[in-house]
Scaffold this motif. Sequence first.
Motif, PDB file in Angstrom:
ATOM      1  N   LEU A  46     -17.339 -14.247 -20.028  1.00 20.08           N
ATOM      2  CA  LEU A  46     -18.318 -13.911 -18.755  1.00 20.08           C
ATOM      3  C   LEU A  46     -19.516 -14.805 -18.586  1.00 20.08           C
ATOM      4  O   LEU A  46     -20.038 -14.546 -17.655  1.00 20.08           O
ATOM      5  N   ASN A  49     -20.466 -17.667 -18.170  1.00 23.63           N
ATOM      6  CA  ASN A  49     -20.539 -18.668 -17.075  1.00 23.63           C
ATOM      7  C   ASN A  49     -21.018 -18.018 -15.995  1.00 23.63           C
ATOM      8  O   ASN A  49     -21.032 -18.356 -14.790  1.00 23.63           O
ATOM      9  N   GLU A  51     -20.522 -14.950 -15.249  1.00 23.85           N
ATOM     10  CA  GLU A  51     -20.216 -13.952 -14.059  1.00 23.85           C
ATOM     11  C   GLU A  51     -20.066 -12.648 -13.264  1.00 23.85           C
ATOM     12  O   GLU A  51     -20.164 -11.888 -14.803  1.00 23.85           O
ATOM     13  N   PHE A  53     -18.862  -8.531 -13.648  1.00 27.78           N
ATOM     14  CA  PHE A  53     -17.552  -7.872 -13.120  1.00 27.78           C
ATOM     15  C   PHE A  53     -18.117  -6.922 -12.716  1.00 27.78           C
ATOM     16  O   PHE A  53     -19.501  -6.686 -12.490  1.00 27.78           O
TER      17      PHE A  53
END
Length: 149
Positions: A46, A49, A51, A53
């Motif tokens: 995560l 990337n 990304e 949460f």
Amino acid sequence: MHEAEVEGIGVGVGDDGSNVPAVVLAARGEYLPIIVTPDQAQAIQLALNGEPFERPLTHDLLVEMITEFGGAIDGVRIDDLADGTFFAKIDAERYESGEPRQFVFDARPSDAIALAVRVDCPIQVSDDVLDLAGQPPSSFDVGEIDDDS
């Protein structure tokens, strides 16, 4: 010590034949696979990337707390390997009365790497660790991405 880059998360085969995730570091022209838990693999992926949460994961929370308390993570080191277990250190600092105070924390390599990819700090690996566990890139089966799909 050699600067390392996270090549990605791979899958190896455990002693019982099951798939096990591994974070793969590249250093000194070699790959260093470190077996991690599925949760740790997800936390690292995560961050790689970028990304977000929906709620802070443990590593995100720790980075936020360290920063709020006036600290910073300067780097992480994978510096020992004993009986098949990797050991890591997190180098951090905090300013007190205008003077830097250095801290070193023992950590699991997976936690250290998860923090490093979040704060974009150096990851270093010792010669001893690479001598014991480093592998040539040719020993890894890296699948090709098919752009035609």
